[in-house]
Motif scaffolding. Structure first.
Motif, PDB file in Angstrom:
ATOM      1  N   ASP A 247       4.701  18.038  13.161  1.00 10.24           N
ATOM      2  CA  ASP A 247       5.143  17.750  14.520  1.00 10.24           C
ATOM      3  C   ASP A 247       5.896  16.421  14.552  1.00 10.24           C
ATOM      4  N   GLY A 248       7.008  16.424  15.261  1.00 14.52           N
ATOM      5  CA  GLY A 248       7.795  15.206  15.385  1.00 14.52           C
ATOM      6  C   GLY A 248       8.890  15.058  14.345  1.00 14.52           C
ATOM      7  N   MET A 249       8.887  15.907  13.322  1.00 12.60           N
ATOM      8  CA  MET A 249       9.929  15.852  12.301  1.00 12.60           C
ATOM      9  C   MET A 249      11.118  16.724  12.724  1.00 12.60           C
ATOM     10  N   HIS A 250      12.308  16.327  12.284  1.00 13.47           N
ATOM     11  CA  HIS A 250      13.507  17.106  12.548  1.00 13.47           C
ATOM     12  C   HIS A 250      14.157  17.504  11.229  1.00 13.47           C
ATOM     13  N   LEU A 251      14.564  18.758  11.143  1.00 19.12           N
ATOM     14  CA  LEU A 251      15.275  19.276   9.980  1.00 19.12           C
ATOM     15  C   LEU A 251      16.721  19.549  10.383  1.00 19.12           C
ATOM     16  N   VAL A 252      17.663  19.005   9.615  1.00 17.18           N
ATOM     17  CA  VAL A 252      19.081  19.232   9.868  1.00 17.18           C
ATOM     18  C   VAL A 252      19.667  19.944   8.656  1.00 17.18           C
TER      19      VAL A 252
ATOM     20  N   ILE B 144      30.715  21.651   1.956  1.00 16.26           N
ATOM     21  CA  ILE B 144      29.696  20.646   1.630  1.00 16.26           C
ATOM     22  C   ILE B 144      28.428  21.006   2.380  1.00 16.26           C
ATOM     23  N   LEU B 145      27.348  21.192   1.660  1.00 19.87           N
ATOM     24  CA  LEU B 145      26.071  21.575   2.261  1.00 19.87           C
ATOM     25  C   LEU B 145      25.178  20.351   2.414  1.00 19.87           C
ATOM     26  N   PHE B 146      24.626  20.151   3.617  1.00 25.10           N
ATOM     27  CA  PHE B 146      23.761  19.008   3.921  1.00 25.10           C
ATOM     28  C   PHE B 146      22.388  19.504   4.355  1.00 25.10           C
ATOM     29  N   VAL B 147      21.332  18.873   3.813  1.00 24.33           N
ATOM     30  CA  VAL B 147      19.958  19.159   4.221  1.00 24.33           C
ATOM     31  C   VAL B 147      19.219  17.826   4.334  1.00 24.33           C
ATOM     32  N   GLY B 148      18.621  17.552   5.492  1.00 25.61           N
ATOM     33  CA  GLY B 148      17.907  16.293   5.667  1.00 25.61           C
ATOM     34  C   GLY B 148      16.740  16.421   6.625  1.00 25.61           C
ATOM     35  N   VAL B 149      15.774  15.528   6.492  1.00 26.37           N
ATOM     36  CA  VAL B 149      14.602  15.496   7.374  1.00 26.37           C
ATOM     37  C   VAL B 149      14.335  14.049   7.790  1.00 26.37           C
ATOM     38  N   ASP B 150      13.705  13.887   8.955  1.00 26.17           N
ATOM     39  CA  ASP B 150      13.309  12.549   9.390  1.00 26.17           C
ATOM     40  C   ASP B 150      11.822  12.510   9.709  1.00 26.17           C
ATOM     41  N   SER B 151      11.336  11.340  10.100  1.00 24.88           N
ATOM     42  CA  SER B 151       9.910  11.125  10.390  1.00 24.88           C
ATOM     43  C   SER B 151       9.039  11.586   9.227  1.00 24.88           C
ATOM     44  N   VAL B 152       9.480  11.294   8.010  1.00 20.39           N
ATOM     45  CA  VAL B 152       8.758  11.734   6.811  1.00 20.39           C
ATOM     46  C   VAL B 152       7.412  11.017   6.731  1.00 20.39           C
ATOM     47  N   PRO B 153       6.296  11.767   6.643  1.00 17.79           N
ATOM     48  CA  PRO B 153       4.984  11.123   6.647  1.00 17.79           C
ATOM     49  C   PRO B 153       4.601  10.472   5.326  1.00 17.79           C
ATOM     50  N   GLU B 154       5.173  10.958   4.209  1.00 12.40           N
ATOM     51  CA  GLU B 154       4.853  10.381   2.913  1.00 12.40           C
ATOM     52  C   GLU B 154       5.993   9.464   2.478  1.00 12.40           C
ATOM     53  N   ASP B 155       5.959   8.991   1.256  1.00 13.40           N
ATOM     54  CA  ASP B 155       7.039   8.168   0.714  1.00 13.40           C
ATOM     55  C   ASP B 155       8.335   8.968   0.776  1.00 13.40           C
ATOM     56  N   PRO B 156       9.352   8.503   1.534  1.00 12.97           N
ATOM     57  CA  PRO B 156      10.601   9.261   1.641  1.00 12.97           C
ATOM     58  C   PRO B 156      11.273   9.518   0.292  1.00 12.97           C
ATOM     59  N   ASN B 157      11.050   8.651  -0.705  1.00 11.26           N
ATOM     60  CA  ASN B 157      11.616   8.890  -2.029  1.00 11.26           C
ATOM     61  C   ASN B 157      11.073  10.174  -2.639  1.00 11.26           C
ATOM     62  N   LYS B 158       9.784  10.449  -2.401  1.00 17.25           N
ATOM     63  CA  LYS B 158       9.190  11.683  -2.919  1.00 17.25           C
ATOM     64  C   LYS B 158       9.769  12.896  -2.202  1.00 17.25           C
ATOM     65  N   ARG B 159       9.998  12.767  -0.891  1.00 15.06           N
ATOM     66  CA  ARG B 159      10.590  13.886  -0.159  1.00 15.06           C
ATOM     67  C   ARG B 159      12.028  14.122  -0.617  1.00 15.06           C
ATOM     68  N   ARG B 160      12.768  13.049  -0.882  1.00 16.30           N
ATOM     69  CA  ARG B 160      14.127  13.217  -1.385  1.00 16.30           C
ATOM     70  C   ARG B 160      14.118  13.935  -2.729  1.00 16.30           C
ATOM     71  N   GLU B 161      13.190  13.566  -3.614  1.00 16.11           N
ATOM     72  CA  GLU B 161      13.124  14.228  -4.911  1.00 16.11           C
ATOM     73  C   GLU B 161      12.835  15.711  -4.738  1.00 16.11           C
TER      74      GLU B 161
ATOM     75  N   THR C  51      12.232   6.195   6.810  1.00 20.53           N
ATOM     76  CA  THR C  51      11.696   7.387   7.484  1.00 20.53           C
ATOM     77  C   THR C  51      12.479   8.666   7.221  1.00 20.53           C
ATOM     78  N   THR C  52      13.625   8.605   6.562  1.00 15.83           N
ATOM     79  CA  THR C  52      14.435   9.808   6.373  1.00 15.83           C
ATOM     80  C   THR C  52      14.727  10.060   4.903  1.00 15.83           C
ATOM     81  N   ALA C  53      15.037  11.326   4.606  1.00 19.85           N
ATOM     82  CA  ALA C  53      15.468  11.730   3.265  1.00 19.85           C
ATOM     83  C   ALA C  53      16.465  12.862   3.431  1.00 19.85           C
TER      84      ALA C  53
END
Length: 208
Positions: free
Chosen positions: A87-92, A107-124, A180-182
């Protein structure tokens, strides 16, 4: 247990403090050999301070001079697993056309915000998913090591890598993360440096 005099107790504390400082001596730590960098995720890179406050992502009709694809030909599903969404996260998820582009791969873009864990891990997590998508989940090749680039005014970390083992040997994947974003993006037929510049410009329109 014997009762120590105040003078003896102070001497013991001073000795313990000296030993602790010696054990944490930065000079001693500096002599340790650097850790080997991973192949898919980037090596430790220089980062710029992230802007204060919570950052969010939102779709934009234009991003970095690119135009968001619409209609039946636009991306209609989520080709990359974004990880757990709370809840509270946005997926683009969006694909973008270069100036004057009317056909070919976007060009394909995928991103999320309000990441609850380390954003570096979500980016990976996003990065590995986008690599699988780009290589059609069947490649046994090894992507090149990612390189750091200037992340732009929002700070954090921005890195790109090329996919020479892909059927499209000039494809590049970039990713950013901050407090907060990845987000990640696939850039067909470009170089890592050019993709990084474009990704930074896109970020200025997609992150707020």
């Amino acid at each position: 247990m014997p009762i120590r005099s105040p003078r003896t107790l102070l001497a013991t504390i001073a000795l313990a403090t000296t030993l602790t400082l010696t054990a944490c001596d930065p000079a001693a730590e500096a002599e340790a050999p650097p850790a080997a960098s991973a192949t898919v995720s980037a090596p430790a890179s220089s980062t710029s301070p992230a802007g204060s406050g919570k950052h969010t992502l939102a779709e934009s009709a234009t991003a970095g001079g690119l135009t968001k694809a619409t209609g039946a030909s636009a991306v209609s599903d989520v080709p990359v697993d974004p990880g757990e969404m709370r809840d509270g996260m946005h997926l683009v998820v969006a694909d973008y056309n270069r100036a004057g582009q009317t056909s070919g791969r976007r060009i394909l873009f995928v991103g999320v915000d309000s990441v609850p864990e380390d954003p570096n891990k979500r980016r990976e997590h996003l990065w590995r998913g986008l690599i699988d998508y780009a290589l059609q989940n069947g490649s046994t090749g090894t992507p090149t090591t990612a390189k750091p680039y200037q992340p732009g005014p929002f700070g954090g970390s921005l890195e790109c890598l090329s996919l020479p083992e892909s059927a499209n040997a000039t494809d590049v994947i970039c990713g950013w993360s901050d407090t907060t974003t990845a987000a990640v993006a696939l850039f067909p037929r470009t170089t890592p440096a050019d993709a990084a510049r474009l990704f930074t410009a896109m970020r200025a329109d997609l992150e707020h």
